[in-house]
Motif scaffolding. Sequence first.
Motif, short mmCIF file in Angstrom:
data_model
loop_
_atom_site.label_atom_id
_atom_site.label_comp_id
_atom_site.label_asym_id
_atom_site.label_seq_id
_atom_site.Cartn_x
_atom_site.Cartn_y
_atom_site.Cartn_z
N ASN A 565 18.40 3.69 -16.60
CA ASN A 565 17.90 5.19 -16.19
C ASN A 565 16.44 4.94 -15.94
N TRP A 566 15.75 4.05 -16.67
CA TRP A 566 14.48 3.71 -16.58
C TRP A 566 14.14 3.14 -15.30
N CYS A 567 15.14 2.13 -14.84
CA CYS A 567 14.96 1.43 -13.57
C CYS A 567 14.92 2.54 -12.46
N LEU A 568 16.05 3.14 -12.58
CA LEU A 568 16.50 4.40 -11.39
C LEU A 568 15.12 5.23 -11.27
N ARG A 569 14.53 5.55 -12.44
CA ARG A 569 13.46 6.64 -11.99
C ARG A 569 12.21 5.94 -11.63
N ASP A 570 11.86 4.65 -11.90
CA ASP A 570 10.81 3.94 -11.64
C ASP A 570 11.03 3.61 -10.08
N MET A 571 12.25 3.44 -9.62
CA MET A 571 12.27 3.02 -8.00
C MET A 571 12.16 4.31 -7.26
N PHE A 572 12.72 5.38 -7.77
CA PHE A 572 12.63 6.76 -7.13
C PHE A 572 11.37 7.19 -7.26
N HIS A 573 10.39 7.11 -8.36
CA HIS A 573 8.96 7.38 -8.08
C HIS A 573 8.32 6.41 -7.14
N LEU A 574 8.65 5.30 -7.08
CA LEU A 574 7.87 4.28 -6.48
C LEU A 574 8.12 4.72 -4.84
N LEU A 575 9.40 4.74 -4.39
CA LEU A 575 9.61 4.90 -2.80
C LEU A 575 9.80 6.15 -2.30
N TRP A 576 10.05 6.95 -3.33
CA TRP A 576 10.43 8.49 -2.64
C TRP A 576 9.53 9.73 -3.15
N ILE A 577 8.86 9.72 -4.27
CA ILE A 577 8.29 10.85 -4.52
C ILE A 577 6.70 10.08 -5.11
N PRO A 578 5.72 10.97 -4.79
CA PRO A 578 4.57 10.21 -5.33
C PRO A 578 3.97 10.02 -6.67
N ARG A 579 4.96 9.50 -7.56
CA ARG A 579 4.63 9.13 -8.67
C ARG A 579 4.74 7.59 -9.08
N ALA A 580 4.45 6.73 -8.09
CA ALA A 580 4.67 5.28 -8.75
C ALA A 580 3.65 4.84 -9.69
N LEU A 581 4.40 4.04 -10.58
CA LEU A 581 3.78 3.27 -11.66
C LEU A 581 3.70 4.45 -12.81
N LEU A 608 -12.24 5.40 -2.48
CA LEU A 608 -12.35 5.19 -0.90
C LEU A 608 -11.92 6.20 -0.28
N GLY A 609 -11.37 7.33 -0.62
CA GLY A 609 -11.07 8.47 0.24
C GLY A 609 -10.45 9.52 -0.66
N ARG A 610 -10.57 10.86 -0.42
CA ARG A 610 -10.01 11.59 -1.29
C ARG A 610 -8.40 11.96 -0.64
N ASP A 611 -7.95 11.23 0.27
CA ASP A 611 -6.69 11.18 0.59
C ASP A 611 -5.81 10.00 -0.15
N TYR A 612 -6.58 9.18 -0.70
CA TYR A 612 -5.84 8.20 -1.52
C TYR A 612 -5.74 8.33 -2.94
N SER A 613 -4.68 7.91 -3.46
CA SER A 613 -3.99 7.91 -4.83
C SER A 613 -2.98 6.95 -4.88
N ILE A 614 -2.84 6.43 -6.25
CA ILE A 614 -1.87 5.45 -6.65
C ILE A 614 -0.35 5.90 -6.52
N GLY A 615 -0.35 7.35 -6.66
CA GLY A 615 0.97 7.79 -6.63
C GLY A 615 1.69 7.56 -5.53
N PRO A 616 1.09 8.07 -4.31
CA PRO A 616 2.13 7.67 -3.13
C PRO A 616 1.83 6.43 -2.21
N SER A 617 1.04 5.49 -2.85
CA SER A 617 0.62 4.43 -2.28
C SER A 617 1.77 3.44 -2.03
N PHE A 618 2.96 3.45 -2.70
CA PHE A 618 4.05 2.51 -2.66
C PHE A 618 5.26 3.33 -1.85
#
Length: 717
Positions: A565-581, A608-618
């Motif tokens: 379940n950790w793996c599923l959430r990590d992948m969902f956060h990484l690719l789909w919603i802006p909560r990567a890592l 670098l810019g106000r539109d950038y953050s780690i969440g949606p970067s992946f």
Amino acid sequence: MMASFTDAEERSENIRDLVDALERASVTPTKQRTVKVSTIVDAICRHAFDHGLDQDALRRVVQVASRKTELDQTSVTTLIKNLYPSQQVPAHVVVTVVGGLGQGKGKPSPGTQNGLVKWLTMVRDIIEHHAILSRMYRVLFNMLDMISIRTSLCHLLSLITRRKHVQPFRIQQLLALSRGLGNEPALQGLLRVYRDYYPDIMIGSTSITRNSFPPQLDPEWQIRLIVIKETSIAARALNSEQHNGFRVARKGAKRGRASLIPDVHTFHANETSVTLEEIDSVEDFVDKLDRIELPGQLISILTDPLLQKFVALKPSVIATTRIQLWLSAFLEDEYKTAKSGNPTSTFLSEILDGLLEQTQYTKVLLPVVSDFLSEYLRVWDGISDVDAILGLLSFVSLQNFKDAHNTYFSKVEQAVVTQNPQNYERIIPFYTDVLRQWMNEASSKQPPPQNQFALSTGSQKMVNDLVTHVTNMSLSLIISVPQGSHLSLVSSILSFYELVSSSSKPNHIPIMLPSLYLTYLLVQDTSTTTLSRICGVIGNYKNAFDKHPVPIKDYYDPGMTNIFNWCLRDMFHLLWIPRALSFTTGKCIGMYCDPQLRHALNIYLGDLGRDYSIGPSFGIAVNPWLSSLSAITWMELEEVEVRKQGLDSDTVARHQGPISRLSLAALEKDGGITVGLDEYKVNVLLYLAKRGHGGIKELMFATASDLKKAVNPTRQA
């Protein structure tokens, strides 16, 4: 592709013109010809040598060669020597050749007739209707009084003779010829064939010399024929039907060296018995199965499909013992030779290849072979016969993994990798084959009682131990091998887990997860294909849990399901919603990214810019490995919506990217198209799937089933 068909058509037109010219020259006296016949013959022979003759050209050239014509003997002989078929030889061509034999005013010369008989011998395995030579047997046999073709004719008859051809009057005729001619080698060879079928009637022995047996076919001619067949589309299609598995195999065209494995031959048959050599169809095999006699040397089972079927369908202690004894003696000699430091015989490769072919048919490794391998691997160099040895070991029976590893696998790993560390790329596919074999055996075991905990049976533990070993090996290799030089290694690891993730079977094959470390390393690989495939693997596991009997906790430890379940959430956060890592205790681990490191990265991107953050970067729209494909998806989707809404393509507001929820809202306000973020991302998934990256779609759809509702089929890019 079009050019290839054009070239083929041009060659076909050219050979037709050449054969037309040959036919005209064959009925025109030499002094009346306007074209030199040798030029025509050379051109036809060059075409035949390079591309082979199709059935029509072959028929017409054979018709010319099979009758008396105005052509000189040299031209006719050259034509016969270059009669390379590009397809199977039609029955009517064989009839034409046989009709050209014998004595008569319109018959070709004795030398031409002898060449035609030899040609029939060389092409007998690629005749379209193999029974045609059997039907012509009476005609061929009655020509044995012709001195000019007797030797070649005896060789041909020796190869096509079956029990039904051995009649009393023919026996008497052969014996009479033998008494009148003495020990003519080819005739004695034909007598030997007859005697093998009826030893009780033909008392006494025939004189056997080297020339009694049909000579080995011209190797250069046969090799050329193989090349033509391999490059001919029509020939390849027909070649698959050449040997239907219900006739004994004869080593002909591909036999370029001495062979230890003999052709199937039945000795000392009686009048009522049936031999494998007489079988020529599946109906014939089924009707006569109970009456077929065992052939003389059962080791032919290594290369003959019909004998393999016969032994499998009619097993006997005698047959098994004979095969085991032969193999035991041979393999023991080879092991002793290798152990003493001397090179093994040239026949070992042939036997190992034959054993692999036989084992692939039966799916069972013979005990004598497994015993040999357990000892031979101690002295094996890891190079010679590596494909055959790895292939045989992949059929090692399901057993305690530690025992199998000590007996076989550790020796293989050491021997193969010692020669070249990159050979680990061969070890992973080898373990994939072993796993497939073990899972097949485990699936046939008696299932444990319902609701029993996973890994509670011996077979489940054995399979799981194998997967665990490969997981540890794969993780070590991924860490050790530099990126950029490990593509085939990563591919083989993914193939292994694609098998594991899609093969679970409740109460037989447990769900066996890879290490999270290994999974996350593969997710971060610099390849779109790798990302898609590992997502597909995770999606397979999700589907396996969904289809498994519930409650899952009755079968698997909660710690295992929590990890997944950790793996599923990590992948969902990484690719789909802006909560990567992101890290949340008890829910996700952020792909092992330290929270302090994630915070530092977020600050860096914000600077670098106000539109950038780690969440949606992946996210799927900006992921470094997917962004270009995501951009193409948007452009296609945008064009569809512009046409659908009747907007002016030149003045409508266009999205400059990257896509986000805020940017889509701003686009709508500026007069652009209206598309929801989830709908866009689902279209990206579908676009990726169409281009061979369907694993990401499978994972997202398995993780959040409501995503399928987020796309309107009429608006797919």
